[in-house]
Design a protein around this motif. Structure first.
Motif, PDB file in Angstrom:
ATOM      1  N   VAL A 108       0.829  -1.211   0.000  1.00 25.53           N
ATOM      2  CA  VAL A 108       0.000   0.000   0.000  1.00 25.53           C
ATOM      3  C   VAL A 108       0.861   1.258   0.000  1.00 25.53           C
ATOM      4  CG1 VAL A 108      -1.770   1.295   1.244  1.00 25.53           C
ATOM      5  CG2 VAL A 108      -1.892  -1.202   1.158  1.00 25.53           C
ATOM      6  N   VAL A 109       1.902   1.286   0.833  1.00 24.64           N
ATOM      7  CA  VAL A 109       2.743   2.485   0.932  1.00 24.64           C
ATOM      8  C   VAL A 109       3.462   2.765  -0.381  1.00 24.64           C
ATOM      9  CG1 VAL A 109       4.769   3.456   2.083  1.00 24.64           C
ATOM     10  CG2 VAL A 109       3.009   2.331   3.429  1.00 24.64           C
ATOM     11  N   ASN A 110       3.708   1.731  -1.185  1.00 24.80           N
ATOM     12  CA  ASN A 110       4.443   1.929  -2.427  1.00 24.80           C
ATOM     13  C   ASN A 110       3.628   2.572  -3.538  1.00 24.80           C
ATOM     14  OD1 ASN A 110       7.316   1.187  -2.524  1.00 24.80           O
ATOM     15  ND2 ASN A 110       6.593  -0.719  -1.627  1.00 24.80           N
ATOM     16  N   ILE A 111       2.402   3.009  -3.245  1.00 22.85           N
ATOM     17  CA  ILE A 111       1.723   3.887  -4.201  1.00 22.85           C
ATOM     18  C   ILE A 111       2.242   5.313  -4.041  1.00 22.85           C
ATOM     19  CG2 ILE A 111      -0.354   2.465  -4.096  1.00 22.85           C
ATOM     20  CD1 ILE A 111      -1.731   4.847  -2.687  1.00 22.85           C
ATOM     21  N   GLY A 112       3.044   5.563  -2.991  1.00 25.13           N
ATOM     22  CA  GLY A 112       3.583   6.896  -2.745  1.00 25.13           C
ATOM     23  C   GLY A 112       4.328   7.476  -3.940  1.00 25.13           C
ATOM     24  N   PRO A 113       5.290   6.755  -4.540  1.00 28.35           N
ATOM     25  CA  PRO A 113       5.987   7.321  -5.699  1.00 28.35           C
ATOM     26  C   PRO A 113       5.069   7.661  -6.866  1.00 28.35           C
ATOM     27  CG  PRO A 113       7.214   5.480  -4.793  1.00 28.35           C
ATOM     28  CD  PRO A 113       5.901   5.504  -4.067  1.00 28.35           C
ATOM     29  N   ILE A 114       4.002   6.888  -7.045  1.00 30.97           N
ATOM     30  CA  ILE A 114       3.042   7.211  -8.111  1.00 30.97           C
ATOM     31  C   ILE A 114       2.339   8.529  -7.797  1.00 30.97           C
ATOM     32  CG2 ILE A 114       0.941   6.437  -9.279  1.00 30.97           C
ATOM     33  CD1 ILE A 114       1.831   3.561  -8.725  1.00 30.97           C
ATOM     34  N   LEU A 115       1.948   8.704  -6.527  1.00 27.03           N
ATOM     35  CA  LEU A 115       1.319   9.964  -6.115  1.00 27.03           C
ATOM     36  C   LEU A 115       2.291  11.126  -6.256  1.00 27.03           C
ATOM     37  CD1 LEU A 115      -0.594   8.791  -2.906  1.00 27.03           C
ATOM     38  CD2 LEU A 115      -1.529   9.171  -5.193  1.00 27.03           C
ATOM     39  N   ILE A 116       3.568  10.903  -5.961  1.00 28.58           N
ATOM     40  CA  ILE A 116       4.563  11.961  -6.126  1.00 28.58           C
ATOM     41  C   ILE A 116       4.640  12.389  -7.586  1.00 28.58           C
ATOM     42  CG2 ILE A 116       7.046  12.456  -6.063  1.00 28.58           C
ATOM     43  CD1 ILE A 116       7.212  10.725  -3.556  1.00 28.58           C
ATOM     44  N   ALA A 117       4.653  11.417  -8.497  1.00 26.09           N
ATOM     45  CA  ALA A 117       4.714  11.743  -9.922  1.00 26.09           C
ATOM     46  C   ALA A 117       3.493  12.545 -10.360  1.00 26.09           C
ATOM     47  CB  ALA A 117       4.835  10.461 -10.744  1.00 26.09           C
ATOM     48  N   LEU A 118       2.309  12.136  -9.898  1.00 28.97           N
ATOM     49  CA  LEU A 118       1.085  12.844 -10.285  1.00 28.97           C
ATOM     50  C   LEU A 118       1.057  14.253  -9.700  1.00 28.97           C
ATOM     51  CD1 LEU A 118      -1.510   9.945  -9.837  1.00 28.97           C
ATOM     52  CD2 LEU A 118      -0.589  10.864 -11.984  1.00 28.97           C
ATOM     53  N   LEU A 119       1.387  14.379  -8.409  1.00 29.72           N
ATOM     54  CA  LEU A 119       1.397  15.703  -7.779  1.00 29.72           C
ATOM     55  C   LEU A 119       2.510  16.571  -8.348  1.00 29.72           C
ATOM     56  CD1 LEU A 119       0.768  14.735  -4.030  1.00 29.72           C
ATOM     57  CD2 LEU A 119      -0.818  15.913  -5.567  1.00 29.72           C
ATOM     58  N   GLY A 120       3.688  15.962  -8.612  1.00 23.12           N
ATOM     59  CA  GLY A 120       4.788  16.731  -9.183  1.00 23.12           C
ATOM     60  C   GLY A 120       4.451  17.263 -10.558  1.00 23.12           C
ATOM     61  N   SER A 121       3.754  16.471 -11.350  1.00 23.32           N
ATOM     62  CA  SER A 121       3.339  16.927 -12.678  1.00 23.32           C
ATOM     63  C   SER A 121       2.315  18.058 -12.582  1.00 23.32           C
ATOM     64  CB  SER A 121       2.757  15.745 -13.463  1.00 23.32           C
ATOM     65  OG  SER A 121       2.247  16.164 -14.707  1.00 23.32           O
ATOM     66  N   ARG A 122       1.402  17.930 -11.632  1.00 26.99           N
ATOM     67  CA  ARG A 122       0.328  18.906 -11.493  1.00 26.99           C
ATOM     68  C   ARG A 122       0.789  20.209 -10.845  1.00 26.99           C
ATOM     69  NH1 ARG A 122      -4.653  20.387 -13.465  1.00 26.99           N
ATOM     70  NH2 ARG A 122      -5.907  21.380 -11.841  1.00 26.99           N
ATOM     71  N   LEU A 123       1.579  20.096  -9.761  1.00 24.83           N
ATOM     72  CA  LEU A 123       1.923  21.270  -8.957  1.00 24.83           C
ATOM     73  C   LEU A 123       3.304  21.845  -9.257  1.00 24.83           C
ATOM     74  CD1 LEU A 123       0.563  20.001  -5.505  1.00 24.83           C
ATOM     75  CD2 LEU A 123      -0.599  21.454  -7.189  1.00 24.83           C
ATOM     76  N   LEU A 124       4.241  21.010  -9.702  1.00 21.13           N
ATOM     77  CA  LEU A 124       5.600  21.477  -9.945  1.00 21.13           C
ATOM     78  C   LEU A 124       5.948  21.547 -11.426  1.00 21.13           C
ATOM     79  CD1 LEU A 124       7.472  19.408  -7.183  1.00 21.13           C
ATOM     80  CD2 LEU A 124       6.587  21.752  -7.022  1.00 21.13           C
ATOM     81  N   GLY A 125       5.068  21.038 -12.276  1.00 20.18           N
ATOM     82  CA  GLY A 125       5.345  21.044 -13.703  1.00 20.18           C
ATOM     83  C   GLY A 125       6.357  19.994 -14.130  1.00 20.18           C
ATOM     84  N   ASP A 126       6.550  18.948 -13.314  1.00 18.67           N
ATOM     85  CA  ASP A 126       7.488  17.884 -13.684  1.00 18.67           C
ATOM     86  C   ASP A 126       6.995  17.162 -14.939  1.00 18.67           C
ATOM     87  OD1 ASP A 126       8.916  18.497 -11.458  1.00 18.67           O
ATOM     88  OD2 ASP A 126       8.432  16.673 -10.336  1.00 18.67           O
ATOM     89  N   ALA A 127       7.936  16.899 -15.835  1.00 16.62           N
ATOM     90  CA  ALA A 127       7.590  16.118 -17.025  1.00 16.62           C
ATOM     91  C   ALA A 127       7.463  14.647 -16.644  1.00 16.62           C
ATOM     92  CB  ALA A 127       8.658  16.297 -18.098  1.00 16.62           C
ATOM     93  N   MET A 128       6.675  13.918 -17.402  1.00 20.14           N
ATOM     94  CA  MET A 128       6.492  12.484 -17.171  1.00 20.14           C
ATOM     95  C   MET A 128       6.797  11.730 -18.458  1.00 20.14           C
ATOM     96  SD  MET A 128       3.061  12.557 -14.775  1.00 20.14           S
ATOM     97  CE  MET A 128       3.152  10.804 -14.402  1.00 20.14           C
ATOM     98  N   PRO A 129       8.090  11.586 -18.788  1.00 18.28           N
ATOM     99  CA  PRO A 129       8.471  10.909 -20.034  1.00 18.28           C
ATOM    100  C   PRO A 129       8.121   9.429 -20.000  1.00 18.28           C
ATOM    101  CG  PRO A 129      10.392  11.277 -18.664  1.00 18.28           C
ATOM    102  CD  PRO A 129       9.259  11.983 -17.992  1.00 18.28           C
ATOM    103  N   PRO A 130       8.040   8.804 -21.159  1.00 18.60           N
ATOM    104  CA  PRO A 130       7.673   7.382 -21.227  1.00 18.60           C
ATOM    105  C   PRO A 130       8.583   6.475 -20.403  1.00 18.60           C
ATOM    106  CG  PRO A 130       7.556   8.375 -23.400  1.00 18.60           C
ATOM    107  CD  PRO A 130       8.158   9.404 -22.504  1.00 18.60           C
ATOM    108  N   ARG A 131       9.897   6.755 -20.372  1.00 14.46           N
ATOM    109  CA  ARG A 131      10.812   5.900 -19.613  1.00 14.46           C
ATOM    110  C   ARG A 131      10.497   5.949 -18.118  1.00 14.46           C
ATOM    111  NH1 ARG A 131      16.099   4.468 -21.851  1.00 14.46           N
ATOM    112  NH2 ARG A 131      16.026   4.771 -24.100  1.00 14.46           N
ATOM    113  N   LEU A 132      10.161   7.114 -17.609  1.00 12.45           N
ATOM    114  CA  LEU A 132       9.824   7.240 -16.194  1.00 12.45           C
ATOM    115  C   LEU A 132       8.555   6.453 -15.882  1.00 12.45           C
ATOM    116  CD1 LEU A 132      10.138   8.488 -13.369  1.00 12.45           C
ATOM    117  CD2 LEU A 132       8.883  10.487 -14.208  1.00 12.45           C
ATOM    118  N   LEU A 133       7.535   6.617 -16.712  1.00  9.72           N
ATOM    119  CA  LEU A 133       6.267   5.918 -16.490  1.00  9.72           C
ATOM    120  C   LEU A 133       6.445   4.406 -16.600  1.00  9.72           C
ATOM    121  CD1 LEU A 133       3.873   8.274 -18.513  1.00  9.72           C
ATOM    122  CD2 LEU A 133       4.187   8.163 -16.038  1.00  9.72           C
ATOM    123  N   ALA A 134       7.221   3.973 -17.614  1.00 12.58           N
ATOM    124  CA  ALA A 134       7.446   2.538 -17.790  1.00 12.58           C
ATOM    125  C   ALA A 134       8.223   1.969 -16.604  1.00 12.58           C
ATOM    126  CB  ALA A 134       8.202   2.289 -19.090  1.00 12.58           C
TER     127      ALA A 134
END
Length: 322
Positions: A108-134
């Motif tokens: 359950v706790v390991n959904i944390g990095p997924i939430l970080i990616a989603l929040l980082g994209s939304r709030l910090l403008g982090d890019a989400m390239p295919p390699r990162l998602l894969a």
């Protein structure tokens, strides 16, 4: 025409990678120590003891280095990360791990990095390239495999799952809040004062800490001190150093190495021989981290004379300096 040497950038990349490696190794070791200390300390007392030990170590280092107070502009991120990550996350995770088995908690706790990616994209403008998602998808599959292989029958409760989910949310929100603060204050300042905020938040557990410490064996208390000095003071500082030089999404993906290291450490130090399914899950975690941290190959572009330059790295993997 000025040619910029790639050496400083390469050195900065190596230092950031080294700092991230120190972090994941020490955070993995924390699970082994928490298992021991948690038998003698309640969740809130364990969190407060860990944060107090970390605050003392960090405060002493700040005095030696004469770091001073963080700039006012950094305090919002420090306060939020201290409240949600250092304080809320540690208490809720300790509590949740008493309600569910270790495998379910890890899953359950390991959904944390997924939430970080989603929040980082939304709030910090982090890019989400295919390699990162894969890479994150592969690592999460590995974390699920590790979690399922470690889960015991009848060891979970709805309350425990909810607590672990809240811990993941607090962790992700704290990381995203910390990132802007690192652009205004040093990694040591952000970590030290975030740890102090977390300790203040946990002060209501002071009575329980005193009670537990009086009855706890020396080994449990030593584990609390270890958790404060190494997985907290040192590992959170190296985390902040690395986070200041890359994106929140990439740092979140890096933490998927932790489940694989926990399996290895439990095997080495606790004689808990992992099943083949567990080993396969750990290998998937490490493979996913490697994919998420990799960069696409770029062809060198020849310019005047014998000089060659390479295209700039993708914006999402750019190491910020200065």
């Amino acid at each position: 025409m000025n040619a910029t040497s790639p050496a400083p950038a390469r050195r900065a990349d190596l230092l950031a990678a080294g700092a991230a490696t120190v972090t994941v190794v020490l955070w993995a070791s924390a699970f082994v120590s928490i298992r021991s200390a948690g038998a003698a300390y309640s969740p809130g007392a364990l969190a407060l003891g860990r944060l107090l030990a970390g605050s003392v170590a960090l405060g002493a280092l700040c005095l030696v280095r004469r770091e001073g107070w963080p700039p006012r502009a950094a305090w919002r991120g420090i306060a939020i990360s201290g409240l949600l990550w250092f304080g809320f996350y540690m208490v809720v995770l300790n509590w949740g791990e008493q309600q569910v088995d270790a495998g379910t908690a890890a899953l359950v706790v390991n959904i944390g990095p997924i939430l970080i990616a989603l929040l980082g994209s939304r709030l910090l403008g982090d890019a989400m390239p295919p390699r990162l998602l894969a890479g994150m998808a592969v690592s999460f599959a590995g974390a699920v495999a590790v979690g399922l292989s470690m889960s015991g029958e009848g060891g979970s409760s709805v309350l425990g799952v909810v607590l672990c989910l809240l811990a993941a949310v607090g962790y992700a929100a704290g990381v995203v809040a910390q990132k802007p603060a690192l652009g205004r204050a040093s990694a040591l300042q952000v970590t030290t004062f975030g740890c102090l905020v977390g300790a203040v938040v946990c002060l209501p557990f002071a009575g329980q800490l005193a009670h537990d410490m009086a009855d706890a064996p020396a080994s449990a208390t030593l584990n609390v001190l270890y958790l404060g000095v190494f997985p907290t003071a040192l590992a959170f500082t190296t985390w902040a150093y690395a986070l200041a030089r890359t994106t929140a999404s990439h740092m979140g993906a890096t933490t998927y190495a932790v489940p694989a290291l926990v399996v290895a450490m439990s095997w080495l130090f606790l004689d808990e021989v992992p099943a083949l399914f567990t080993l396969a899950g750990g290998a998937l975690c490490l493979t996913g981290v490697a994919v998420s941290r990799s960069r696409p190959r770029s062809k060198a572009v020849r310019v005047a004379g014998n000089r060659t330059t390479s295209p700039h790295p993708p914006a999402d993997d750019h190491v910020t300096r200065g």
